[in-house]
Structures are given as C-alpha cells and as structure tokens.
Design an enzyme around this catalytic site. Structure first.
Site, mmCIF file in Angstrom:
data_model
loop_
_atom_site.group_PDB
_atom_site.id
_atom_site.type_symbol
_atom_site.label_atom_id
_atom_site.label_comp_id
_atom_site.label_asym_id
_atom_site.label_seq_id
_atom_site.Cartn_x
_atom_site.Cartn_y
_atom_site.Cartn_z
ATOM 1 N N GLY A 166 0.839 -1.189 0.000
ATOM 2 C CA GLY A 166 0.000 0.000 0.000
ATOM 3 C C GLY A 166 0.880 1.246 0.000
ATOM 4 C CG ASP A 304 -0.479 0.297 4.306
ATOM 5 O OD1 ASP A 304 -0.236 0.731 3.166
ATOM 6 O OD2 ASP A 304 -1.290 0.834 5.076
ATOM 7 C CG HIS A 305 6.191 1.713 1.652
ATOM 8 N ND1 HIS A 305 6.446 2.931 1.049
ATOM 9 C CD2 HIS A 305 7.365 1.323 2.208
ATOM 10 C CE1 HIS A 305 7.714 3.257 1.224
ATOM 11 N NE2 HIS A 305 8.301 2.298 1.924
ATOM 12 C CB ALA A 306 0.099 3.953 3.593
ATOM 13 C CE LYS A 307 6.886 5.544 4.448
ATOM 14 N NZ LYS A 307 6.594 4.161 4.556
#
Length: 361
Positions: A166, A304-307
């Site tokens: 993500g 998930d690489h979202a932040k």
C-alpha cells in the site's frame, strides 16, 4: 431602449470575456487536479496493496481517492499508472512545464529512492515528494512511493516497485506566499533532490531550495520545526519537520504531545523492525495492525508502505496526518515530516479504514 440594450450587451460581453479569461487562467494555474483534470484545493490517494493470492484481480494499481469536493473515499475506476489518474493529471503540468521550457515555473523532485536506481540514499531524509510552482501558486505532493515520479524528460509512469505494498500521498494547492515557509521546512527534511529547476526569478524569496537544488547548503539546520500552512482555499495545515539530529520517534516524542491527542499510526511494519505501541508519555501511540477497505476486504500493516496517523476515536480533536516516516528504530535517526489537519471528512475517511490496533503491553 437601444442605449439600455447596448449597455446590457456590453456588460454581457465583459462578463463573457472575464469568464473566458477566468477559464484560461484556471487552465494555466498550477494546482492539484482531479481525474477530470479540474483544479482542486487538495486530494489524498491510498494505493491498495497487490493481493498475494492467485485468484485475486488486484493488480497493485487500484487506489482510493478523496478530495476537497467530495465527502468520503471513492474507489477510482482508473489505475494509478494511468495518465488520467489524479496523479497522472497533476503531474502532467510538470511534464508540460519541462516541454515548454517555461522560465516562470519551478519544480523540485525528491526521493530517497531515486527512479531507476537500485539502492536508497541514507545521507538524506526518508522523504518523498514533488513541488511545482510559479509566482501565483503551485502544489506540494507528499507521498510514500519509492522511485517516483519519473524525471520530467520521461513523462508519467508508475514504478513496478510501488505495486506490492500500500502507498499513500497528499497533494495540496498553495499560493506562492506559502513557498517561503515550505522552503524552510524542506531544509529541515533534507530531501534527496534528483531533478529540479528553479529560475532566478524565485531566488529572492526562496533561499534554501535553490541551494539544495544546486547540491549545497550553508544554513544551520534546526533540530525540528513546526509551522502552519494555508492551502489556496484557506484550509489550515500543520507541518512537522524533523532533522536527523532529532533522535526520537516523531509520533510519540513530538506529534502526539504537540497535538495533545492519542494517535493511531499506520506505517510500514517490517518484522523485527517495528516500535511497539507506546503509552509511556501523556499522549499515547497505538500501532494500527490491519486496514479494512470493505466488509469483505482487508490487509495487514506488513503489506502497507503508507504513512499516516489519526487521533484516537473519542478524543475531542480530530487530527489526520500524512507523511514519510515509519515507526521503526532506524527511522528515529532519519529526517522527514508529516502534514496534519482537522478536516472532518478526511478524519472520518481514515477512521473507517482502521480494522484494529495494538494496545500497549
């Protein structure tokens, strides 16, 4: 009567000329753009992870979309690598600026993972983004996608490395008078700039970006800096920027205590590289462990690489922050930042994504 009709005709003509010009201005004005190519004050995208099972039709290019004109997430019918996607439409302005060799427009592209390179640069901030502006206004795109976007010479594309996990990002339209503040914040974030053009016309107001663009800077970097920014349509944002000499978890040590709210955080959780939820300070940090897209569909934070983070449900202030640092021991030593605001629609949209979080101990 004839005189009245002539006056009315003149007024109508003036109005048409004005609106005609307004249309031209609107088209020429740099701004975040929606999938129809219309200017919006801000938009947020959430690129969904690629589903690992064989039956799934998820390609890792689907995304959720939210902007200043709609109330909740809509699942885009376009894929994120399409030139008609919100990112494609917005970045088209960069590629046109480059093609026309426009000397009144500036741009800066930065990423610790440079497009088409193998490694990551640890000498710079763990920060990813793009700025495009002229003396009227521009936009700032803050995102989590490694090796993105392509250099202006190459036109729009989406990297294969950004498919599996993500990814998140926010684009905000700013008037030119905000760029001096953005300039100072980026100095603290120490971005790895891999493509830029800042014509001399901007050098009087903007001090740090031209130097960073040239690969040098002489200023003393503050340990951290918090500032308020205002979007073109007057939406208030807070921007937290930490340097690599602020050796701590930005969420627990600074953001939660500053915003005076418990935070639920969603950042990339790599096995044995995550910080546990933290209740040691007055305002707590809880790691989100899974994201739900619908009743049937969810994914884990490991994908998930979202932040991003939001105020815990039930707290009076509803903050949402989007940025470029993970909750990991290594990232306490990296520079980067988060942009936060209290828009109710943004908060509700992110609140609905939380499937469950980890308590302390």
């Amino acid at each position: 009567l004839k005189w009245k009709m002539t006056a009315r005709l003149q007024r109508t003509t003036h109005a048409l000329v004005f609106f005609g010009l307004f249309g031209v201005l609107e088209a020429a004005t740099i701004a975040c753009r929606n999938e129809e190519g219309e200017a919006v004050d801000w938009f947020i995208f959430y690129k969904l992870p690629k589903k690992q099972d064989k039956e799934s039709r998820e390609t890792g290019l689907e995304y959720l979309y939210l902007d200043s004109t709609i109330r909740s997430w809509k699942r885009s019918e376009l894929l994120i690598n399409a030139t008609r996607s919100a990112l494609g439409r917005t970045l088209q302005q960069l590629y046109e600026t480059y093609a026309f060799k426009d000397n009144n427009t500036a741009y800066v592209l930065y990423n610790d993972g440079v497009p088409k390179s193998a490694g990551y640069s640890r000498n710079f901030g763990h920060t990813k983004g793009l700025l495009l502006w002229n003396r009227i206004q521009g936009f700032w795109l803050i995102h989590s996608i490694p090796r993105f976007p392509p250099i202006p010479e190459e036109g729009y594309d989406y990297p294969s490395t950004g498919r599996r996990n993500g990814q998140s990002g926010i684009c905000i339209t700013f008037r030119y008078n905000q760029y001096e503040t953005i300039d100072s914040q980026l100095l603290v974030c120490n971005p790895n700039i891999y493509s830029c053009s800042i014509p001399a016309t901007f050098h009087q107001e903007l001090f740090h970006l031209p130097q960073l663009c040239a690969g040098s800077h002489s200023a003393k970097i503050p340990v951290r800096h918090l500032t308020t920014l205002q979007s073109a349509q007057g939406q208030s944002f807070l921007h937290f920027a930490k340097s690599d000499s602020f050796h701590d978890d930005i969420f627990a040590a600074w953001m939660a205590q500053q915003l005076k709210t418990h935070l639920l955080t969603e950042t990339w959780q790599r096995k044995r590289q995550e910080l546990p939820s933290n209740c040691s300070l007055p305002y707590h940090i809880y790691n989100i462990k899974a994201i739900k897209i619908s009743h049937q569909s969810y994914f884990s934070s490991y994908q998930d690489h979202a932040k991003w983070c939001i105020s815990q449900k039930g707290t009076k202030d509803h903050w949402t922050c989007i940025g470029d640092l993970n909750r990991s021991p290594h990232q306490a030593f990296r520079s980067g930042g988060f942009i936060c605001n209290q828009n109710q629609n943004i908060y509700q949209a992110f609140q609905k994504l939380v499937l469950y979080h980890e308590d302390c101990n």
